[in-house]
Motif scaffolding. Structure first.
Motif, PDB file in Angstrom:
ATOM      1  N   ILE A 326       0.894  -1.159   0.000  1.00  0.00           N
ATOM      2  CA  ILE A 326       0.000   0.000   0.000  1.00  0.00           C
ATOM      3  C   ILE A 326       0.929   1.205   0.000  1.00  0.00           C
ATOM      4  O   ILE A 326       1.853   1.283   0.815  1.00  0.00           O
ATOM      5  CB  ILE A 326      -0.934   0.035   1.225  1.00  0.00           C
ATOM      6  CG1 ILE A 326      -1.762  -1.253   1.310  1.00  0.00           C
ATOM      7  CG2 ILE A 326      -1.861   1.248   1.147  1.00  0.00           C
ATOM      8  CD1 ILE A 326      -2.838  -1.244   2.399  1.00  0.00           C
ATOM      9  N   GLY A 327       0.719   2.128  -0.918  1.00  0.00           N
ATOM     10  CA  GLY A 327       1.659   3.238  -1.058  1.00  0.00           C
ATOM     11  C   GLY A 327       2.992   2.729  -1.585  1.00  0.00           C
ATOM     12  O   GLY A 327       3.065   1.687  -2.234  1.00  0.00           O
ATOM     13  N   LYS A 328       4.054   3.467  -1.263  1.00  0.00           N
ATOM     14  CA  LYS A 328       5.371   3.155  -1.824  1.00  0.00           C
ATOM     15  C   LYS A 328       6.012   1.949  -1.127  1.00  0.00           C
ATOM     16  O   LYS A 328       6.073   1.889   0.091  1.00  0.00           O
ATOM     17  CB  LYS A 328       6.284   4.377  -1.653  1.00  0.00           C
ATOM     18  CG  LYS A 328       7.666   4.189  -2.230  1.00  0.00           C
ATOM     19  CD  LYS A 328       7.619   4.235  -3.731  1.00  0.00           C
ATOM     20  CE  LYS A 328       8.925   3.815  -4.368  1.00  0.00           C
ATOM     21  NZ  LYS A 328       8.884   3.917  -5.816  1.00  0.00           N
ATOM     22  N   GLN A 329       6.501   1.016  -1.914  1.00  0.00           N
ATOM     23  CA  GLN A 329       7.208  -0.148  -1.351  1.00  0.00           C
ATOM     24  C   GLN A 329       8.687   0.197  -1.176  1.00  0.00           C
ATOM     25  O   GLN A 329       9.394   0.516  -2.139  1.00  0.00           O
ATOM     26  CB  GLN A 329       7.066  -1.354  -2.277  1.00  0.00           C
ATOM     27  CG  GLN A 329       7.792  -2.604  -1.785  1.00  0.00           C
ATOM     28  CD  GLN A 329       7.163  -3.192  -0.535  1.00  0.00           C
ATOM     29  OE1 GLN A 329       5.986  -3.545  -0.542  1.00  0.00           O
ATOM     30  NE2 GLN A 329       7.929  -3.292   0.544  1.00  0.00           N
ATOM     31  N   LEU A 330       9.141   0.132   0.077  1.00  0.00           N
ATOM     32  CA  LEU A 330      10.543   0.417   0.407  1.00  0.00           C
ATOM     33  C   LEU A 330      11.161  -0.788   1.077  1.00  0.00           C
ATOM     34  O   LEU A 330      10.462  -1.673   1.580  1.00  0.00           O
ATOM     35  CB  LEU A 330      10.631   1.602   1.377  1.00  0.00           C
ATOM     36  CG  LEU A 330      10.035   2.936   0.925  1.00  0.00           C
ATOM     37  CD1 LEU A 330      10.151   3.968   2.049  1.00  0.00           C
ATOM     38  CD2 LEU A 330      10.725   3.444  -0.334  1.00  0.00           C
ATOM     39  N   VAL A 331      12.480  -0.811   1.127  1.00  0.00           N
ATOM     40  CA  VAL A 331      13.198  -1.821   1.917  1.00  0.00           C
ATOM     41  C   VAL A 331      14.149  -1.072   2.852  1.00  0.00           C
ATOM     42  O   VAL A 331      14.886  -0.186   2.418  1.00  0.00           O
ATOM     43  CB  VAL A 331      13.983  -2.797   1.007  1.00  0.00           C
ATOM     44  CG1 VAL A 331      14.771  -3.796   1.846  1.00  0.00           C
ATOM     45  CG2 VAL A 331      13.021  -3.533   0.070  1.00  0.00           C
ATOM     46  N   HIS A 332      14.083  -1.431   4.143  1.00  0.00           N
ATOM     47  CA  HIS A 332      14.977  -0.821   5.131  1.00  0.00           C
ATOM     48  C   HIS A 332      16.258  -1.658   5.189  1.00  0.00           C
ATOM     49  O   HIS A 332      16.217  -2.870   5.421  1.00  0.00           O
ATOM     50  CB  HIS A 332      14.277  -0.807   6.498  1.00  0.00           C
ATOM     51  CG  HIS A 332      15.138  -0.292   7.602  1.00  0.00           C
ATOM     52  ND1 HIS A 332      15.377  -0.997   8.751  1.00  0.00           N
ATOM     53  CD2 HIS A 332      15.852   0.854   7.702  1.00  0.00           C
ATOM     54  CE1 HIS A 332      16.184  -0.299   9.530  1.00  0.00           C
ATOM     55  NE2 HIS A 332      16.488   0.829   8.915  1.00  0.00           N
ATOM     56  N   ILE A 333      17.379  -0.994   4.954  1.00  0.00           N
ATOM     57  CA  ILE A 333      18.656  -1.700   4.843  1.00  0.00           C
ATOM     58  C   ILE A 333      19.504  -1.483   6.098  1.00  0.00           C
ATOM     59  O   ILE A 333      20.156  -2.393   6.597  1.00  0.00           O
ATOM     60  CB  ILE A 333      19.475  -1.157   3.632  1.00  0.00           C
ATOM     61  CG1 ILE A 333      18.601  -0.952   2.386  1.00  0.00           C
ATOM     62  CG2 ILE A 333      20.705  -2.010   3.359  1.00  0.00           C
ATOM     63  CD1 ILE A 333      18.205  -2.147   1.620  1.00  0.00           C
ATOM     64  N   ALA A 334      19.549  -0.252   6.578  1.00  0.00           N
ATOM     65  CA  ALA A 334      20.372   0.066   7.758  1.00  0.00           C
ATOM     66  C   ALA A 334      19.809   1.302   8.425  1.00  0.00           C
ATOM     67  O   ALA A 334      19.132   2.109   7.782  1.00  0.00           O
ATOM     68  CB  ALA A 334      21.824   0.339   7.312  1.00  0.00           C
ATOM     69  N   ASP A 335      20.101   1.454   9.722  1.00  0.00           N
ATOM     70  CA  ASP A 335      19.592   2.642  10.438  1.00  0.00           C
ATOM     71  C   ASP A 335      20.430   3.849  10.091  1.00  0.00           C
ATOM     72  O   ASP A 335      21.600   3.726   9.767  1.00  0.00           O
ATOM     73  CB  ASP A 335      19.628   2.399  11.949  1.00  0.00           C
ATOM     74  CG  ASP A 335      18.556   1.391  12.334  1.00  0.00           C
ATOM     75  OD1 ASP A 335      17.509   1.369  11.669  1.00  0.00           O
ATOM     76  OD2 ASP A 335      18.800   0.629  13.277  1.00  0.00           O
TER      77      ASP A 335
END
Ligand SMILES: NC(=O)c1ccc[n+]([C@@H]2O[C@H](COP(=O)([O-])OP(=O)(O)OC[C@H]3O[C@@H](n4cnc5c(N)ncnc54)[C@H](OP(=O)(O)O)[C@@H]3O)[C@@H](O)[C@H]2O)c1
Length: 335
Positions: A326-335
């Motif tokens: 839903i909305g933009k698909q992102l991937v969290h890689i590092a803080d």
């Protein structure tokens, strides 16, 4: 080590698979004179990436087998030999599918993230999909107050912004089409769409007629195929049909059927037009300022769906084709 995803196979005419990508380890690169080393924190995915993998898209340079997957990200400068980007600066740019990227700054726009927007906004509402919504809807769709607007792929990154822009521009009825009840509820209850159609469970042809009895003034199409024909059958006089994308066709190859109802463009004195957002690059600043102002004011909700971990990159791209985002698909890689 720097993990990277390279293109391994071309998914022409079929669904994407995880093994179309090759995960490799390489050394973390060192920045040379005038360069920075960026640790990537978030990467975004776009349906167009499948076209780049197949080398179907002719508006970007070809992607060869063994090339680093292309893509936009947000990261932090961790080593700097560039006066404009000090260590610690958070930057967005075309870093590719990797954990660390060296840049000479040319692929890093200088605009800092505006106040009052989420730090990931340069990948979503202030990134390519928000800009696509802005230019595609406002410049190609030419909405007017009181218009009836229909949007396919409405709960995705682009469609969700188009619907909110339509409400801001005073369109009288904004109808979204999406693939689940959860998405339809989100469109109506959280984004202020007037109505939503769940194309997986409802008869979308009947529902479009019912919800737009006097015709559609602007159809913003992210999907193509059947819904484009349904919309063409229901356009009003002088309607604008904006061809933004055609994700229902991206897994097909060979002779892909065109719209049957195109001749209604003649009867209705209407216009159907495609566009490529990159052509508006000289005006991105104006769009970012407008979108940032409305996000900060709470008039535009920047919805994002985030997967956790670099190794999820292929799954994140596949999720777009399965309609999991839903909305933009992102991937969290590092803080
Ligand atoms: N012209 C340009 O310059 C430009 C620039 C950027 C993007 N685009 C195009 O804009 C469209 C939207 O891109 P985006 O990044 O915002 O992606 P998105 O809408 O966030 O994600 C794709 C969505 O498409 C829907 N979908 C997938 N397969 C489908 C199918 N077979 N039939 C109907 N719906 C399907 C899914 O939602 P459901 O659950 O609703 O099925 C999915 O969530 C794409 O077609 C993309 O290629 C064009």
């Amino acid at each position: 080590m720097n993990r990277q995803f390279l293109l391994d196979k071309r998914p022409l005419g079929r669904d994407l698979e995880y093994t179309d990508f090759k995960l490799v380890d390489s050394d973390v690169p060192s920045p040379g004179d005038g360069e920075v080393l960026v640790q990537v924190m978030y990467l975004g995915v776009d349906p167009a990436m499948k076209g780049w993998m197949e080398n179907r898209a002719d508006y970007v340079a070809p992607l060869e087998i063994g090339d680093l997957m292309r893509g936009n990200g947000i990261g932090r400068v961790i080593e700097s030999n560039h006066e404009k980007f000090p260590v610690g600066a958070v930057v967005s740019g075309g870093f590719g599918w990797q954990e660390y990227a060296v840049s000479d700054g040319k692929n890093i726009p200088l605009n800092p993230v505006p106040e009052g927007v989420p730090p990931t906004a340069p990948l979503s509402v202030l990134g390519i999909t928000g800009l696509t919504a802005y230019f595609g809807f406002l410049e190609v769709g030419l909405p007017k107050e009181g218009d009836v607007v229909l949007i396919s792929g409405a709960a995705g990154a682009t469609g969700s912004v188009v619907g909110q822009l339509a409400k801001l521009k005073g369109c009288s009825k904004v109808v979204g089409i999406a693939g689940s009840k959860e998405k339809c509820d989100f469109l109506v209850n959280e984004l202020g769409f007037d109505a939503a159609i769940n194309y997986r469970e409802e008869d979308q042809a009947a529902r479009v007629k019912e919800l737009c009895p006097d015709g559609i003034d602007v159809f913003f199409d992210n999907v193509g195929g059947e819904i484009l024909d349904i919309a063409l059958e229901n356009i009003s006089d002088n309607a604008r049909v904006v061809i933004c994308g055609g994700i229902s066709r991206y897994n097909l190859a060979g002779d892909i059927p065109g719209p049957k109802n195109y001749f209604n463009l003649v009867f209705r004195r209407a216009r159907m037009e495609g566009f490529i957002v990159l052509d508006y690059a000289p005006r991105f600043g104006e769009a970012i300022a407008y979108l940032a102002k409305h996000v900060a004011a709470g008039d535009i909700i920047a919805k994002e769906t985030v997967m956790e971990g670099f190794e999820q990159m292929p799954n994140a791209l596949m999720a777009l084709f399965a309609g999991e985002n839903i909305g933009k698909q992102l991937v969290h890689i590092a803080d």
